[in-house]
Design an enzyme around this catalytic site. Structure first.
Site, PDB file in Angstrom:
ATOM      1  N   PRO A  71       0.817  -1.215   0.000  1.00  0.00           N
ATOM      2  CA  PRO A  71       0.000   0.000   0.000  1.00  0.00           C
ATOM      3  C   PRO A  71       0.851   1.265   0.000  1.00  0.00           C
ATOM      4  O   PRO A  71       1.816   1.377   0.760  1.00  0.00           O
ATOM      5  CB  PRO A  71      -0.817  -0.122   1.291  1.00  0.00           C
ATOM      6  CG  PRO A  71      -0.013  -1.037   2.166  1.00  0.00           C
ATOM      7  CD  PRO A  71       0.672  -1.985   1.244  1.00  0.00           C
ATOM      8  N   TYR A 123      -5.489   2.136   8.487  1.00  0.00           N
ATOM      9  CA  TYR A 123      -5.133   3.069   9.554  1.00  0.00           C
ATOM     10  C   TYR A 123      -6.432   3.319  10.309  1.00  0.00           C
ATOM     11  O   TYR A 123      -7.341   3.975   9.790  1.00  0.00           O
ATOM     12  CB  TYR A 123      -4.615   4.391   8.995  1.00  0.00           C
ATOM     13  CG  TYR A 123      -3.278   4.311   8.303  1.00  0.00           C
ATOM     14  CD1 TYR A 123      -2.181   3.708   8.912  1.00  0.00           C
ATOM     15  CD2 TYR A 123      -3.096   4.881   7.041  1.00  0.00           C
ATOM     16  CE1 TYR A 123      -0.948   3.670   8.285  1.00  0.00           C
ATOM     17  CE2 TYR A 123      -1.870   4.847   6.407  1.00  0.00           C
ATOM     18  CZ  TYR A 123      -0.799   4.240   7.023  1.00  0.00           C
ATOM     19  OH  TYR A 123       0.417   4.196   6.400  1.00  0.00           O
ATOM     20  N   SER A 262       7.699  -5.396   8.050  1.00  0.00           N
ATOM     21  CA  SER A 262       7.855  -4.098   7.393  1.00  0.00           C
ATOM     22  C   SER A 262       8.278  -3.051   8.406  1.00  0.00           C
ATOM     23  O   SER A 262       7.876  -3.108   9.571  1.00  0.00           O
ATOM     24  CB  SER A 262       6.533  -3.678   6.736  1.00  0.00           C
ATOM     25  OG  SER A 262       6.631  -2.407   6.137  1.00  0.00           O
ATOM     26  N   HIS A 264       7.897   0.165   7.232  1.00  0.00           N
ATOM     27  CA  HIS A 264       7.297   1.264   6.482  1.00  0.00           C
ATOM     28  C   HIS A 264       8.298   1.864   5.487  1.00  0.00           C
ATOM     29  O   HIS A 264       8.304   3.062   5.241  1.00  0.00           O
ATOM     30  CB  HIS A 264       6.775   2.349   7.430  1.00  0.00           C
ATOM     31  CG  HIS A 264       5.429   2.888   7.035  1.00  0.00           C
ATOM     32  ND1 HIS A 264       4.265   2.373   7.522  1.00  0.00           N
ATOM     33  CD2 HIS A 264       5.069   3.879   6.184  1.00  0.00           C
ATOM     34  CE1 HIS A 264       3.235   3.037   7.010  1.00  0.00           C
ATOM     35  NE2 HIS A 264       3.702   3.943   6.178  1.00  0.00           N
ATOM     36  N   VAL A 298      13.160  -3.690  -1.508  1.00  0.00           N
ATOM     37  CA  VAL A 298      13.238  -4.650  -2.612  1.00  0.00           C
ATOM     38  C   VAL A 298      13.394  -3.899  -3.932  1.00  0.00           C
ATOM     39  O   VAL A 298      12.548  -3.081  -4.296  1.00  0.00           O
ATOM     40  CB  VAL A 298      11.974  -5.541  -2.658  1.00  0.00           C
ATOM     41  CG1 VAL A 298      11.985  -6.430  -3.889  1.00  0.00           C
ATOM     42  CG2 VAL A 298      11.880  -6.368  -1.382  1.00  0.00           C
ATOM     43  N   ARG A 299      14.487  -4.180  -4.630  1.00  0.00           N
ATOM     44  CA  ARG A 299      14.761  -3.507  -5.900  1.00  0.00           C
ATOM     45  C   ARG A 299      15.153  -4.479  -7.007  1.00  0.00           C
ATOM     46  O   ARG A 299      15.236  -4.073  -8.170  1.00  0.00           O
ATOM     47  CB  ARG A 299      15.896  -2.477  -5.735  1.00  0.00           C
ATOM     48  CG  ARG A 299      15.650  -1.404  -4.683  1.00  0.00           C
ATOM     49  CD  ARG A 299      14.561  -0.436  -5.106  1.00  0.00           C
ATOM     50  NE  ARG A 299      14.398   0.630  -4.130  1.00  0.00           N
ATOM     51  CZ  ARG A 299      13.529   0.606  -3.117  1.00  0.00           C
ATOM     52  NH1 ARG A 299      12.748  -0.464  -2.948  1.00  0.00           N
ATOM     53  NH2 ARG A 299      13.437   1.615  -2.276  1.00  0.00           N
ATOM     54  N   GLY A 318       6.930  -1.117  -2.822  1.00  0.00           N
ATOM     55  CA  GLY A 318       6.178   0.119  -2.672  1.00  0.00           C
ATOM     56  C   GLY A 318       6.714   1.220  -3.558  1.00  0.00           C
ATOM     57  O   GLY A 318       6.097   1.616  -4.540  1.00  0.00           O
TER      58      GLY A 318
END
Length: 371
Positions: A71, A123, A262, A264, A298-299, A318
């Site tokens: 998200p 949230y 995560s 964030h 992550v790339r 993301g």
């Protein structure tokens, strides 16, 4: 990573700053990336790798790859179609998408664009009734999972964002009440000022009484809240932001259906601990009882391979898909996904793994300190 530069060129400074920022010195953003460099891949030879199966199943649904779209809020700040373009790209490539509570498109419209249910990130705000209403709306829209985010409290010191805002010469008052609050102007359904101004451009808050809401992220949220939410949510419930063994164990004890490791994307707190290094202990705490997804830094397809080898069920991205969105819209998102799919397929062949379930811990080893 070329898409990052393209996104920077396409976006106003403040909008790119919002996407790029971590907190404090952005050390955790960098740590997320650097963590993968400390893991080596043990490639096996003389395996017939003509046929590669990258599919995974999550809660009974089969996806073409383990690459999940994490998200990301406010995606219309990056491109006019925002989450709609992302949903269409996810549909075209067969990827699971999670929709932010802070999205600039509604779950109904995103689900229609994706032509499949999307998971709703939550949230909950500091008002129970508002969070519950978002859950029930998502369930009514067909969302098979609610993803409670617990890693972002008020007060993140996003200095990269603040610096970007300071050099942005545009007049932003038509859209933003304050560069530091992030609350967007608009015509709220109820209440005025503060959170209602922010929520005016966030469709998941349409029609809700926001007069008592002061924060997206309640600072008093605890495991009693999780129990109450578990009793309310009728679909799968996941927690996003778990990074320790102890919290993974507690999540299982509280009936949570899945976890997302995560931090964030380094935007929450400056722990300097990469999620790839948090993953093993979270898996230990979960003890195979629930699926564990991981995101953060992550790339490359090799990053995805390493996370899967350590035990992740799926892997989220993301910023990369948001770079593609900002630079080229839906085709950009599709291009980013295709690059990652191609890289994952390549390393699976090179390592001698013909399906996701064959990517086990034996295929990775910690790099020696001398290395």
């Amino acid at each position: 990573m070329d898409f990052e530069a393209a996104a920077r060129n396409a976006l106003p400074p403040a909008h790119f700053g919002y996407l790029a920022t971590g907190v404090d010195d952005d050390g955790t953003v960098r740590a997320n990336r650097e963590g993968y460099s400390r893991i080596q891949i043990r490639a096996r030879r003389l395996v017939d790798v003509k046929n590669i199966d990258m599919s995974v199943s999550l809660f009974g649904t089969k996806w073409s790859t383990p690459i999940v779209l994490s998200p990301v809020g406010s995606q219309k700040a990056f491109q006019s179609e925002g989450e709609i373009a992302v949903a269409r790209a996810a549909s075209a490539k067969g990827h699971l998408m999670m929709l932010s509570t802070a999205a600039t498109s509604s779950i109904e419209n995103v689900t229609a664009a994706a032509r499949a249910p999307v998971w709703q990130q939550l949230y909950p705000t500091n008002v129970w009734e508002v969070g519950r209403a978002i859950v029930k709306r998502a369930e009514a829209a067909g969302a098979p999972a609610i993803v409670l985010t617990v890693d972002l409290q008020e007060g993140s010191n996003r200095e990269t964002l603040f610096r970007a805002q300071a050099v942005d010469t545009r007049e932003c008052s038509a859209c933003h009440k304050s560069a530091y609050t992030g609350y967007a102007r608009g015509r709220p359904k109820t209440g005025s000022g503060g959170f209602a101004d922010y929520a005016a451009r966030k469709p998941m808050f349409d029609g809700l009484d926001l007069s008592r809401v002061s924060a997206l992220h309640p600072v008093d949220m605890n495991w009693d809240f999780v129990k109450r939410l578990r009793d309310t949510v009728k679909v799968k419930l996941l927690i996003k932001g778990i990074v320790t063994r102890e919290d993974a164990q507690l999540a299982v004890e509280h009936g949570v259906d899945g976890l997302i490791v995560s931090n964030h994307g380094g935007r929450a707190e400056e722990t300097l601990r990469p999620t790839i290094e948090s993953l093993p202990e979270v898996l230990e705490g979960a003890a195979g009882r629930i699926p564990v997804i991981m995101d953060g830094g992550v790339r490359r397809g090799t990053d995805i391979f390493k996370a899967l080898a350590l035990g992740a069920t799926a892997v989220g991205i993301g910023r990369p898909h948001s770079w593609g969105l900002a630079a080229f819209g839906q085709p950009g998102v599709e291009a980013v996904l295709e690059i990652l799919r191609r890289e994952l397929r390549t390393i699976m062949r090179q390592a001698g793994t013909t399906s996701i379930d064959k990517i086990t811990h034996s295929y990775v080893v910690a790099r020696s300190k001398e290395g």
